[in-house]
Write a protein that holds these residues in place. Structure first.
Motif, PDB file in Angstrom:
ATOM      1  N   PHE A 106       0.858  -1.186   0.000  1.00  0.00           N
ATOM      2  CA  PHE A 106       0.000   0.000   0.000  1.00  0.00           C
ATOM      3  C   PHE A 106       0.894   1.236   0.000  1.00  0.00           C
ATOM      4  N   LYS A 107       0.645   2.174  -0.920  1.00  0.00           N
ATOM      5  CA  LYS A 107       1.454   3.385  -0.990  1.00  0.00           C
ATOM      6  C   LYS A 107       0.557   4.609  -1.094  1.00  0.00           C
ATOM      7  N   ILE A 108       0.612   5.495  -0.100  1.00  0.00           N
ATOM      8  CA  ILE A 108      -0.156   6.735  -0.132  1.00  0.00           C
ATOM      9  C   ILE A 108       0.682   7.769  -0.870  1.00  0.00           C
ATOM     10  N   ASN A 109       0.087   8.391  -1.885  1.00  0.00           N
ATOM     11  CA  ASN A 109       0.829   9.294  -2.753  1.00  0.00           C
ATOM     12  C   ASN A 109       0.818  10.743  -2.289  1.00  0.00           C
ATOM     13  N   ASP A 110       0.141  11.032  -1.182  1.00  0.00           N
ATOM     14  CA  ASP A 110      -0.066  12.412  -0.755  1.00  0.00           C
ATOM     15  C   ASP A 110       0.692  12.696   0.537  1.00  0.00           C
ATOM     16  N   THR A 111       1.165  13.916   0.672  1.00  0.00           N
ATOM     17  CA  THR A 111       1.925  14.301   1.855  1.00  0.00           C
ATOM     18  C   THR A 111       1.005  14.509   3.055  1.00  0.00           C
ATOM     19  N   PHE A 112       1.563  14.283   4.243  1.00  0.00           N
ATOM     20  CA  PHE A 112       0.872  14.511   5.510  1.00  0.00           C
ATOM     21  C   PHE A 112      -0.533  13.895   5.519  1.00  0.00           C
ATOM     22  N   THR A 113      -0.559  12.630   5.139  1.00  0.00           N
ATOM     23  CA  THR A 113      -1.809  11.873   5.102  1.00  0.00           C
ATOM     24  C   THR A 113      -1.628  10.563   5.857  1.00  0.00           C
ATOM     25  N   THR A 147      -2.823  -2.639   9.144  1.00  0.00           N
ATOM     26  CA  THR A 147      -1.649  -1.847   8.762  1.00  0.00           C
ATOM     27  C   THR A 147      -1.987  -0.369   8.854  1.00  0.00           C
ATOM     28  N   THR A 148      -0.957   0.438   9.091  1.00  0.00           N
ATOM     29  CA  THR A 148      -1.097   1.895   9.108  1.00  0.00           C
ATOM     30  C   THR A 148       0.028   2.501   8.285  1.00  0.00           C
ATOM     31  N   ILE A 149      -0.268   3.641   7.667  1.00  0.00           N
ATOM     32  CA  ILE A 149       0.718   4.374   6.875  1.00  0.00           C
ATOM     33  C   ILE A 149       0.623   5.843   7.280  1.00  0.00           C
ATOM     34  N   ARG A 150       1.765   6.489   7.470  1.00  0.00           N
ATOM     35  CA  ARG A 150       1.783   7.906   7.817  1.00  0.00           C
ATOM     36  C   ARG A 150       2.810   8.609   6.930  1.00  0.00           C
ATOM     37  N   SER A 151       2.320   9.366   5.958  1.00  0.00           N
ATOM     38  CA  SER A 151       3.236  10.095   5.093  1.00  0.00           C
ATOM     39  C   SER A 151       3.533  11.466   5.691  1.00  0.00           C
ATOM     40  N   LYS A 152       4.714  11.971   5.393  1.00  0.00           N
ATOM     41  CA  LYS A 152       5.099  13.318   5.829  1.00  0.00           C
ATOM     42  C   LYS A 152       5.377  14.176   4.601  1.00  0.00           C
ATOM     43  N   GLU A 153       6.661  14.479   4.347  1.00  0.00           N
ATOM     44  CA  GLU A 153       6.973  15.350   3.213  1.00  0.00           C
ATOM     45  C   GLU A 153       6.944  14.620   1.880  1.00  0.00           C
ATOM     46  N   SER A 154       6.800  13.298   1.898  1.00  0.00           N
ATOM     47  CA  SER A 154       6.808  12.532   0.655  1.00  0.00           C
ATOM     48  C   SER A 154       5.909  11.321   0.810  1.00  0.00           C
ATOM     49  N   ALA A 155       5.760  10.579  -0.281  1.00  0.00           N
ATOM     50  CA  ALA A 155       4.929   9.371  -0.268  1.00  0.00           C
ATOM     51  C   ALA A 155       5.473   8.379   0.756  1.00  0.00           C
ATOM     52  N   GLY A 208       4.348  14.010  -4.857  1.00  0.00           N
ATOM     53  CA  GLY A 208       5.211  13.493  -3.803  1.00  0.00           C
ATOM     54  C   GLY A 208       5.583  12.045  -3.967  1.00  0.00           C
ATOM     55  N   ASP A 209       4.999  11.343  -4.945  1.00  0.00           N
ATOM     56  CA  ASP A 209       5.289   9.933  -5.176  1.00  0.00           C
ATOM     57  C   ASP A 209       6.455   9.822  -6.144  1.00  0.00           C
ATOM     58  N   THR A 210       7.541   9.173  -5.724  1.00  0.00           N
ATOM     59  CA  THR A 210       8.722   9.025  -6.572  1.00  0.00           C
ATOM     60  C   THR A 210       8.594   7.893  -7.585  1.00  0.00           C
ATOM     61  N   GLY A 211       7.598   7.027  -7.407  1.00  0.00           N
ATOM     62  CA  GLY A 211       7.440   5.885  -8.302  1.00  0.00           C
ATOM     63  C   GLY A 211       8.339   4.716  -7.962  1.00  0.00           C
ATOM     64  N   ILE A 212       9.145   4.824  -6.898  1.00  0.00           N
ATOM     65  CA  ILE A 212      10.081   3.762  -6.522  1.00  0.00           C
ATOM     66  C   ILE A 212       9.323   2.524  -6.053  1.00  0.00           C
ATOM     67  N   GLN A 213       9.770   1.364  -6.500  1.00  0.00           N
ATOM     68  CA  GLN A 213       9.156   0.100  -6.104  1.00  0.00           C
ATOM     69  C   GLN A 213      10.180  -0.780  -5.395  1.00  0.00           C
ATOM     70  N   LYS A 214       9.689  -1.644  -4.495  1.00  0.00           N
ATOM     71  CA  LYS A 214      10.534  -2.631  -3.840  1.00  0.00           C
ATOM     72  C   LYS A 214       9.952  -4.016  -4.064  1.00  0.00           C
ATOM     73  N   HIS A 215      10.814  -4.982  -4.363  1.00  0.00           N
ATOM     74  CA  HIS A 215      10.379  -6.355  -4.582  1.00  0.00           C
ATOM     75  C   HIS A 215      11.340  -7.304  -3.864  1.00  0.00           C
ATOM     76  N   THR A 216      10.816  -8.445  -3.435  1.00  0.00           N
ATOM     77  CA  THR A 216      11.623  -9.434  -2.714  1.00  0.00           C
ATOM     78  C   THR A 216      11.972 -10.602  -3.630  1.00  0.00           C
ATOM     79  N   PHE A 217      13.250 -10.962  -3.660  1.00  0.00           N
ATOM     80  CA  PHE A 217      13.731 -12.120  -4.412  1.00  0.00           C
ATOM     81  C   PHE A 217      14.304 -13.128  -3.420  1.00  0.00           C
ATOM     82  N   ASN A 218      13.882 -14.392  -3.544  1.00  0.00           N
ATOM     83  CA  ASN A 218      14.434 -15.471  -2.731  1.00  0.00           C
ATOM     84  C   ASN A 218      15.217 -16.406  -3.650  1.00  0.00           C
ATOM     85  N   VAL A 219      16.526 -16.406  -3.500  1.00  0.00           N
ATOM     86  CA  VAL A 219      17.388 -17.250  -4.322  1.00  0.00           C
ATOM     87  C   VAL A 219      17.510 -18.606  -3.647  1.00  0.00           C
TER      88      VAL A 219
END
Length: 265
Positions: free
Chosen positions: A50-57, A70-78, A135-146
């Motif tokens: 889950f990614k909130i795209n808005d600041t201070f939300t 789950t909880t999400i707290r954005s500040k100056e960025s997503a 404020g959303d940089t578009g950066i993604q994270k993914h997990t790889f299990n070798v």
């Protein structure tokens, strides 16, 4: 992609690779701040980003037993968070951290978290790159299990994209910056990455010029590390250039990996 902007529509997150909950904070929350709520369902158990795209939300997601999952707290960025959800109905509450801001738009991106298994035959990541903004940089994270280590090359279909793979200790083991799709290089020109069994995190940084959601694939292909352009094990001139390029990219990833806040991830 599913765009969810009408509160009367209850989406099923399991039916789409990417969903977006959109609305306005036209209501008043329990703390007196502008807020809004939306309901969604999950058809099959899975882990979601889950990614909130808005600041201070602030975002709080509860299940049908009114338990916070789950909880999400954005500040100056997503900001982002992940949660493993079972089948059922969930409620997302959006509230503004800045009470003086008045009614604001919000959007929450939802993707199913992919835990990629890398075997001796390689692996493939399928994702959707989102254009940066609000404020959303578009950066993604993914997990790889070798599960089977080896030497691999990487094919990325999204141009002008940077990515880096880190081990569980945060050490960068692979990185690339595709000025053009990686598959435009010949097989023997591609840099190789040696991966030992274990869990890795991959960070994908789409180009800032991206205008719309774009599907992409990143595949790891097994490679005999002794192959070269000349068929010899000695390092060729192009291998030396590529190796030096990879060293620079690993240094970039090491310098910046602690500052990223996002993604499918």
């Amino acid at each position: 992609m599913t765009d969810i902007s009408a509160s009367t529509y209850v989406p099923n997150l399991s039916s789409s690779a990417f969903s977006q909950l959109k609305g306005k904070t036209t209501k008043i929350g329990a703390d007196g701040a502008n807020a809004d709520t939306q309901t969604f369902t999950v058809g099959k158990a899975g882990e979601f980003n889950f990614k909130i795209n808005d600041t201070f939300t602030n975002v709080e997601i509860r299940n049908d037993r009114n338990e916070v999952v789950t909880t999400i707290r954005s500040k100056e960025s997503a900001a982002d968070a992940s949660a493993r959800l079972g089948p059922g109905t969930y409620t997302a509450t959006f509230s503004q951290a800045n009470r003086a801001a008045g009614v604001r738009d919000y959007s929450l991106d939802v993707t199913e978290r992919q835990n990629i298994l890398v075997t001796g035959g390689g692996a493939m990541l399928k994702g959707t790159a989102q254009p940066p903004g609000n404020g959303d940089t578009g950066i993604q994270k993914h997990t790889f299990n070798v599960v089977q280590g080896g030497t691999f090359t990487a094919n990325l279909t999204l141009p002008n994209t940077r990515w880096a793979m880190m081990d569980k200790d945060g050490k960068v083991v692979a990185a690339s910056d595709s000025g053009k799709p990686d598959d435009q290089q010949t097989f023997l020109q591609k840099p190789t990455y040696k991966l030992e069994p274990g869990q890795y995190t991959m960070v994908v940084v789409p180009p800032s010029s991206l205008q719309s959601p774009t599907d992409f694939q990143l595949s790891l292909v097994p490679r005999n590390a002794d192959l070269s352009e000349s068929g010899l094990t000695q390092e060729s001139a192009i291998q030396k250039t590529l190796r030096e390029r990879q060293d620079r990219l690993r240094q970039w990833a090491s310098d910046t990996k602690t500052t990223t806040t996002s993604k499918k991830v």
